[in-house]
Scaffold this active site. Structure first.
Site, PDB file in Angstrom:
ATOM      1  N   SER A 256      54.159  35.473  20.756  1.00 27.78           N
ATOM      2  CA  SER A 256      53.778  34.228  21.417  1.00 27.78           C
ATOM      3  C   SER A 256      54.895  33.207  21.256  1.00 27.78           C
ATOM      4  O   SER A 256      55.640  33.224  20.262  1.00 27.78           O
ATOM      5  CB  SER A 256      52.489  33.675  20.795  1.00 27.78           C
ATOM      6  OG  SER A 256      52.237  32.347  21.215  1.00 27.78           O
TER       7      SER A 256
ATOM      8  N   TYR B 174      47.127  31.336  13.868  1.00 30.45           N
ATOM      9  CA  TYR B 174      47.581  32.068  15.055  1.00 30.45           C
ATOM     10  C   TYR B 174      49.104  32.097  15.120  1.00 30.45           C
ATOM     11  O   TYR B 174      49.717  33.165  15.286  1.00 30.45           O
ATOM     12  CB  TYR B 174      47.007  31.418  16.312  1.00 30.45           C
ATOM     13  CG  TYR B 174      47.455  32.088  17.586  1.00 30.45           C
ATOM     14  CD1 TYR B 174      46.846  33.249  18.038  1.00 30.45           C
ATOM     15  CD2 TYR B 174      48.507  31.551  18.348  1.00 30.45           C
ATOM     16  CE1 TYR B 174      47.260  33.868  19.207  1.00 30.45           C
ATOM     17  CE2 TYR B 174      48.925  32.165  19.517  1.00 30.45           C
ATOM     18  CZ  TYR B 174      48.296  33.320  19.943  1.00 30.45           C
ATOM     19  OH  TYR B 174      48.719  33.932  21.097  1.00 30.45           O
TER      20      TYR B 174
END
Length: 250
Positions: free
Chosen positions: A142, A156
């Protein structure tokens, strides 16, 4: 460019995984699709085989947090298709909560799924590729892996940074072999984690997002920000953004 005919995608029942499956089916590739929701996988497989009758689509129910099952399912896919030419480690979770808020359960699940389960998938894929003496590993990290984030994104971002480092170490180890490794760092693309992309800055709709990911995968570059605009440009300046600005994400 090498044609990777047989492609395994985890987390393929929705979101980016489903989008990439659709893109590759349209390109005539055979697909091995894995996810927890087998009913959705089978519906997708039926649709793709009807639309593209020349391809093979096989499915398996898989909880990537069952690490033994990861190895078993990957091997079953290889036996059924004859080989695995590309494995896309895509299954992930965005469920974090602020640190110290009493929700370690959510942060633990996010870290376990996005890092440890992804590491298991990488191990299983590379083991098969070593035996085949060929293959392309794709790891979906990401853009958030570039910096620490506060609030719901802390766990995350940490998990995505960790798996990026794990994938990069794997790539360096395999540099003198026929096995290729690509890490994708997507920005904000519509998925179950970003279901209302209209409220997300610089968000990308699901279909063009999946197209951008497949284009980056096909290049087999070591690292790719997707879509390349604006995320490739933003990556150059992102590390200079003050922490006070990042705090607004909390």
């Amino acid at each position: 460019m090498v044609l990777r005919k047989n492609i395994l995608i985890t987390g393929a029942s929705s979101g980016l995984g489903e989008g990439m499956a659709r893109q590759y089916a349209a390109r005539g590739r055979n697909l091995a699709l894995a996810a927890r929701r087998l009913d959705r996988l089978e519906t997708l497989a039926t649709e793709l085989k009807k639309a593209y009758p020349g391809i093979t689509v096989v499915t398996r129910k898989l909880d990537v947090n069952d690490h033994d099952q990861v190895f078993t399912v990957f091997e079953e896919f290889r036996e059924e298709l004859g080989s695995l030419d590309r494995v896309i480690v895509n299954a992930g979770l965005g469920k974090g909560q602020p640190i110290g808020s009493g929700r370690f359960d959510a942060n633990r699940q996010t870290l376990r799924t996005n890092f440890l389960a992804a590491a298991a998938q990488i191990e299983a894929a590379v083991g098969i590729f070593r035996e085949q003496k060929d293959g392309h590993l794709v790891v979906v990290s990401s853009f958030s892996a570039l910096r620490a984030f506060p609030g719901n994104l802390t766990a995350y971002a940490a998990s995505k940074a960790g798996i990026w480092a794990f994938a990069e170490g794997t790539r360096i180890e395999l540099m003198k072999t026929p096995i290729k490794v690509t890490t994708l760092l997507p920005g904000f693309i519509e998925s179950e984690m970003n279901d209302d992309i209209s409220k997300v800055p610089l968000g990308t709709k699901a279909e063009p997002g999946a197209q951008a990911m497949v284009k980056a995968i096909e290049s087999e570059a070591a690292k790719a920000f997707v879509p390349s605009w604006p995320w490739g440009v933003l990556a150059r300046v992102f590390r200079f953004i003050p922490a006070s600005v990042l705090k607004k994400f909390a």
